[in-house]
Enzyme design. Structure first.
Site, PDB file in Angstrom:
ATOM      1  N   GLY A  31       0.846  -1.201   0.000  1.00 50.97           N
ATOM      2  CA  GLY A  31       0.000   0.000   0.000  1.00 50.97           C
ATOM      3  C   GLY A  31       0.872   1.239   0.000  1.00 50.97           C
ATOM      4  O   GLY A  31       2.087   1.168   0.227  1.00 50.97           O
ATOM      5  N   LEU A  32       0.219   2.369  -0.224  1.00 55.42           N
ATOM      6  CA  LEU A  32       0.921   3.648  -0.260  1.00 55.42           C
ATOM      7  C   LEU A  32       1.668   3.916   1.043  1.00 55.42           C
ATOM      8  O   LEU A  32       1.304   3.373   2.095  1.00 55.42           O
ATOM      9  CB  LEU A  32      -0.095   4.783  -0.450  1.00 55.42           C
ATOM     10  CG  LEU A  32      -0.832   4.855  -1.779  1.00 55.42           C
ATOM     11  CD1 LEU A  32      -1.970   5.872  -1.672  1.00 55.42           C
ATOM     12  CD2 LEU A  32       0.125   5.223  -2.912  1.00 55.42           C
ATOM     13  N   SER A  33       2.663   4.772   0.981  1.00 56.50           N
ATOM     14  CA  SER A  33       3.289   5.271   2.200  1.00 56.50           C
ATOM     15  C   SER A  33       2.195   5.922   3.054  1.00 56.50           C
ATOM     16  O   SER A  33       1.324   6.619   2.519  1.00 56.50           O
ATOM     17  CB  SER A  33       4.359   6.303   1.826  1.00 56.50           C
ATOM     18  OG  SER A  33       4.964   6.821   2.980  1.00 56.50           O
ATOM     19  N   SER A  35      -0.262   4.492   4.405  1.00 48.81           N
ATOM     20  CA  SER A  35      -1.572   3.823   4.333  1.00 48.81           C
ATOM     21  C   SER A  35      -1.875   3.104   5.647  1.00 48.81           C
ATOM     22  O   SER A  35      -3.036   2.826   5.956  1.00 48.81           O
ATOM     23  CB  SER A  35      -1.615   2.843   3.156  1.00 48.81           C
ATOM     24  OG  SER A  35      -0.594   1.865   3.270  1.00 48.81           O
ATOM     25  N   GLY A  36      -0.828   2.770   6.400  1.00 48.67           N
ATOM     26  CA  GLY A  36      -1.047   2.103   7.686  1.00 48.67           C
ATOM     27  C   GLY A  36      -0.432   0.717   7.764  1.00 48.67           C
ATOM     28  O   GLY A  36      -0.684  -0.027   8.717  1.00 48.67           O
ATOM     29  N   LYS A  37       0.403   0.371   6.806  1.00 51.69           N
ATOM     30  CA  LYS A  37       1.006  -0.976   6.780  1.00 51.69           C
ATOM     31  C   LYS A  37       1.767  -1.279   8.076  1.00 51.69           C
ATOM     32  O   LYS A  37       1.524  -2.290   8.716  1.00 51.69           O
ATOM     33  CB  LYS A  37       1.996  -1.110   5.594  1.00 51.69           C
ATOM     34  CG  LYS A  37       1.379  -0.915   4.242  1.00 51.69           C
ATOM     35  CD  LYS A  37       2.403  -1.040   3.130  1.00 51.69           C
ATOM     36  CE  LYS A  37       3.504   0.020   3.165  1.00 51.69           C
ATOM     37  NZ  LYS A  37       3.034   1.407   3.031  1.00 51.69           N
ATOM     38  N   SER A  38       2.699  -0.390   8.429  1.00 57.66           N
ATOM     39  CA  SER A  38       3.541  -0.656   9.604  1.00 57.66           C
ATOM     40  C   SER A  38       2.708  -0.670  10.873  1.00 57.66           C
ATOM     41  O   SER A  38       2.889  -1.535  11.734  1.00 57.66           O
ATOM     42  CB  SER A  38       4.634   0.398   9.741  1.00 57.66           C
ATOM     43  OG  SER A  38       5.386   0.449   8.572  1.00 57.66           O
ATOM     44  N   SER A 105       5.939  -1.840  -1.886  1.00 56.59           N
ATOM     45  CA  SER A 105       5.934  -2.782  -3.023  1.00 56.59           C
ATOM     46  C   SER A 105       4.915  -2.366  -4.079  1.00 56.59           C
ATOM     47  O   SER A 105       3.923  -3.057  -4.299  1.00 56.59           O
ATOM     48  CB  SER A 105       5.720  -4.224  -2.544  1.00 56.59           C
ATOM     49  OG  SER A 105       4.727  -4.363  -1.575  1.00 56.59           O
TER      50      SER A 105
HETATM   51  P1  ADP Z   1       2.984   2.886   6.243  1.00 58.75           P
HETATM   52  O1  ADP Z   1       3.709   1.804   6.991  1.00 58.75           O
HETATM   53  O2  ADP Z   1       1.953   2.343   5.295  1.00 58.75           O
HETATM   54  O3  ADP Z   1       3.890   3.894   5.611  1.00 58.75           O
HETATM   55  P2  ADP Z   1       2.345   3.955   8.848  1.00 58.75           P
HETATM   56  O4  ADP Z   1       1.728   2.809   9.609  1.00 58.75           O
HETATM   57  O5  ADP Z   1       3.775   4.293   9.106  1.00 58.75           O
HETATM   58  O6  ADP Z   1       2.083   3.696   7.293  1.00 58.75           O
HETATM   59  O7  ADP Z   1       1.498   5.273   9.075  1.00 58.75           O
HETATM   60  C1  ADP Z   1       0.089   5.274   9.067  1.00 58.75           C
HETATM   61  C2  ADP Z   1      -0.432   6.464   9.833  1.00 58.75           C
HETATM   62  O8  ADP Z   1      -1.861   6.414   9.818  1.00 58.75           O
HETATM   63  C3  ADP Z   1       0.001   6.440  11.287  1.00 58.75           C
HETATM   64  O9  ADP Z   1       0.271   7.758  11.688  1.00 58.75           O
HETATM   65  C4  ADP Z   1      -1.229   5.873  11.990  1.00 58.75           C
HETATM   66  O10 ADP Z   1      -1.334   6.311  13.316  1.00 58.75           O
HETATM   67  C5  ADP Z   1      -2.369   6.440  11.140  1.00 58.75           C
HETATM   68  N1  ADP Z   1      -3.612   5.665  11.198  1.00 58.75           N
HETATM   69  C6  ADP Z   1      -4.827   6.169  11.470  1.00 58.75           C
HETATM   70  N2  ADP Z   1      -5.768   5.209  11.469  1.00 58.75           N
HETATM   71  C7  ADP Z   1      -5.159   4.066  11.178  1.00 58.75           C
HETATM   72  C8  ADP Z   1      -5.614   2.708  11.031  1.00 58.75           C
HETATM   73  N3  ADP Z   1      -6.897   2.364  11.185  1.00 58.75           N
HETATM   74  N4  ADP Z   1      -4.699   1.773  10.711  1.00 58.75           N
HETATM   75  C9  ADP Z   1      -3.400   2.123  10.542  1.00 58.75           C
HETATM   76  N5  ADP Z   1      -2.913   3.367  10.669  1.00 58.75           N
HETATM   77  C10 ADP Z   1      -3.780   4.352  10.987  1.00 58.75           C
END
Ligand code: ADP
Length: 218
Positions: A31-33, A35-38, A105
């Site tokens: 997913g996009l940067s 997006s919430g993956k980590s 990815s």
């Molecule tokens: P990625 O790994 O895709 O780059 P991150 O997990 O680092 O994304 O960041 C996602 C951001 O979105 C975080 O600041 C997180 O707190 C926020 N967020 C808000 N709601 C959600 C949710 N339901 N699931 C995951 N992240 C969320």
């Protein structure tokens, strides 16, 4: 490429799984940067450990500090980054661990390669390893508004080049196994969705109760 090498047989995967009381698999978050993956992957790893299921997360940024520190962000390096991580995830899955890979990815071909690596079992009587594609799907506008690391702002300003979603494409999965809408569901609900999906397919044991107190490390 090395030629004077032979494959040395070892314990079968089913033997390892029997000893450990669980099977291995790879969950591939894309997913996009932002997006919430980590965020979801970390919560999921913790939840699985709490259930007594061995899990280990491979993170996009973290592997670039070590294993992949020689790689940049050109198309070729991104592909090699994913190939190496897919091989490592496969090793974890083969060792009866739930490998959780969280990488943007963005290219379908790279994700298909990761899937194909898990499907190939040239040296393996136990057949393909489960590979579960998890699409963390939020509109670009949502990811950009979150921007926890300020990367979208810098990409819009032209300070970061080839940024996925801005000046580099994101190719969404065509047939993801799981879709998480982190703009509509909480982190806990996203974790529960993945756990239920795995339990329903018998990939992790159903109905395990969480470990009450985490014991101190030995
Ligand atoms: P990625 O790994 O895709 O780059 P991150 O997990 O680092 O994304 O960041 C996602 C951001 O979105 C975080 O600041 C997180 O707190 C926020 N967020 C808000 N709601 C959600 C949710 N339901 N699931 C995951 N992240 C969320």
């Amino acid at each position: 490429m090395a030629t004077n090498i032979t494959w040395h047989p070892s314990l079968s995967r089913s033997e390892r799984a029997a000893y450990r009381g669980q099977r291995g698999l790879t969950l591939w978050f894309t997913g996009l940067s932002a997006s919430g993956k980590s965020t979801v992957a970390v919560a999921l790893e913790q939840h699985l450990l709490h259930l007594g299921v061995a899990a280990y997360r491979l993170d996009g940024d973290n592997v670039r500090f070590g294993l992949n520190k020689d790689l940049g962000f050109s198309d070729g390096d991104r592909a090699e980054n994913i190939r190496r991580v897919a091989e490592v995830a496969r090793l974890f899955a083969d060792a009866a661990v739930v490998a959780i890979a969280s990488f943007i990815s963005p290219f379908r071909a790279d994700r298909e390669l990761a899937r194909a690596l898990h499907a190939s079992h040239e040296h393996d009587a136990d057949g393909p390893l489960p590979f579960v594609e998890v699409f963390v799907d939020v509109p670009l506008a949502v990811a950009e508004a979150r921007d926890p690391k300020g990367l979208y702002r810098r990409a819009r300003a032209g300070e970061v080049k080839h940024f996925t979603g801005i000046d580099s494409p994101y190719e969404p999965p065509e047939n993801p196994d799981i879709v998480l809408r982190t703009d509509q569901a909480s982190v806990e609900d996203c974790v529960a969705q993945v756990v239920r999906w795995l339990e329903d397919r018998g990939l992790i044991p159903a109905g395990k109760t969480p470990v009450a107190d985490v014991p101190p490390a030995p």
